[in-house]
Design a protein around this motif. Structure first.
Motif, mmCIF file in Angstrom:
data_model
loop_
_atom_site.group_PDB
_atom_site.id
_atom_site.type_symbol
_atom_site.label_atom_id
_atom_site.label_comp_id
_atom_site.label_asym_id
_atom_site.label_seq_id
_atom_site.Cartn_x
_atom_site.Cartn_y
_atom_site.Cartn_z
ATOM 1 N N UNK A 18 -3.471 7.130 27.048
ATOM 2 C CA UNK A 18 -3.597 7.374 28.580
ATOM 3 C C UNK A 18 -3.388 8.628 29.221
ATOM 4 N N UNK A 19 -2.508 9.438 28.276
ATOM 5 C CA UNK A 19 -2.006 10.893 28.850
ATOM 6 C C UNK A 19 -1.950 11.635 27.754
ATOM 7 N N UNK A 20 -2.100 12.901 27.766
ATOM 8 C CA UNK A 20 -1.664 14.046 27.055
ATOM 9 C C UNK A 20 -0.142 13.973 26.898
ATOM 10 N N UNK A 21 0.377 14.323 25.541
ATOM 11 C CA UNK A 21 1.922 14.354 25.437
ATOM 12 C C UNK A 21 2.285 15.777 24.798
ATOM 13 N N UNK A 22 3.160 16.455 25.403
ATOM 14 C CA UNK A 22 3.578 17.703 25.238
ATOM 15 C C UNK A 22 5.046 17.497 24.316
ATOM 16 N N UNK A 49 6.056 14.026 28.345
ATOM 17 C CA UNK A 49 6.863 15.161 27.755
ATOM 18 C C UNK A 49 7.866 14.286 27.012
ATOM 19 N N UNK A 50 7.961 14.883 25.544
ATOM 20 C CA UNK A 50 9.304 14.469 24.856
ATOM 21 C C UNK A 50 9.645 15.409 23.947
ATOM 22 N N UNK A 51 11.086 15.451 23.925
ATOM 23 C CA UNK A 51 11.534 16.525 23.062
ATOM 24 C C UNK A 51 11.303 16.102 21.530
ATOM 25 N N UNK A 52 11.214 17.150 20.650
ATOM 26 C CA UNK A 52 10.865 16.826 19.189
ATOM 27 C C UNK A 52 12.074 16.349 18.357
ATOM 28 N N UNK A 53 13.250 16.495 19.110
ATOM 29 C CA UNK A 53 14.377 15.933 18.722
ATOM 30 C C UNK A 53 14.315 14.578 18.803
#
Length: 149
Positions: A18-22, A49-53
């Protein structure tokens, strides 16, 4: 544990459909500023959005065959495909629309040159923009756009 991973994988597939994720380095001052740059310009609220960590960030990178320990990369998951570094950044700008989409023309610059510039910034980002002890805490108005809150 395996059922938790399966549920996370299903959640990732659902959101990515549904959404592009950064995916960004959650303790990097520059990366947090990039997210804060995107939020008000993404008037349609497309990006997540999501933090890589975070658990979600780690699962996403693993799911797409990327190194979850690679904090020096910017990742965009769009249409079930992972883009990294300068390509990810340019695709985000294009996704913002308006005048920002015009910057996508830099995709014509050879990828090794674009990524060399990206690498120089990535290597110096903590020195130039600082490092935080915690990931960005989004305001209530955008909290639903962060996958790891």
């Amino acid at each position: 544990m395996e059922s938790e991973q399966k549920m996370l994988d299903e959640k990732i597939r659902s959101i990515a459909a549904e959404h592009p994720i950064v995916c960004y380095d959650g303790v990097c001052g520059f990366c947090q500023r990039v997210v804060q740059f995107i939020l008000p310009r993404d008037r349609a609220g497309r990006f997540r959005f999501t933090a890589i960590q975070s658990d979600v960030g780690q699962a996403l990178l693993s799911h797409y065959g990327l190194d979850p320990q690679a904090l020096d990369t910017f990742v965009l998951i769009d249409n079930h495909r992972a883009y990294t570094r300068s390509t990810a950044g340019l695709r985000v700008l294009r996704g913002l629309g308006g005048g920002w989409g015009l910057l996508y023309a830099f995709i014509a610059v050879p990828k090794p040159l674009r990524n060399a510039m990206y690498g120089w910034i990535a290597r110096n980002r903590y020195r130039w923009f600082g490092r935080t002890d915690a990931c960005l805490i989004p305001g209530r108005d955008v909290r639903e756009r962060f996958l790891d809150t």
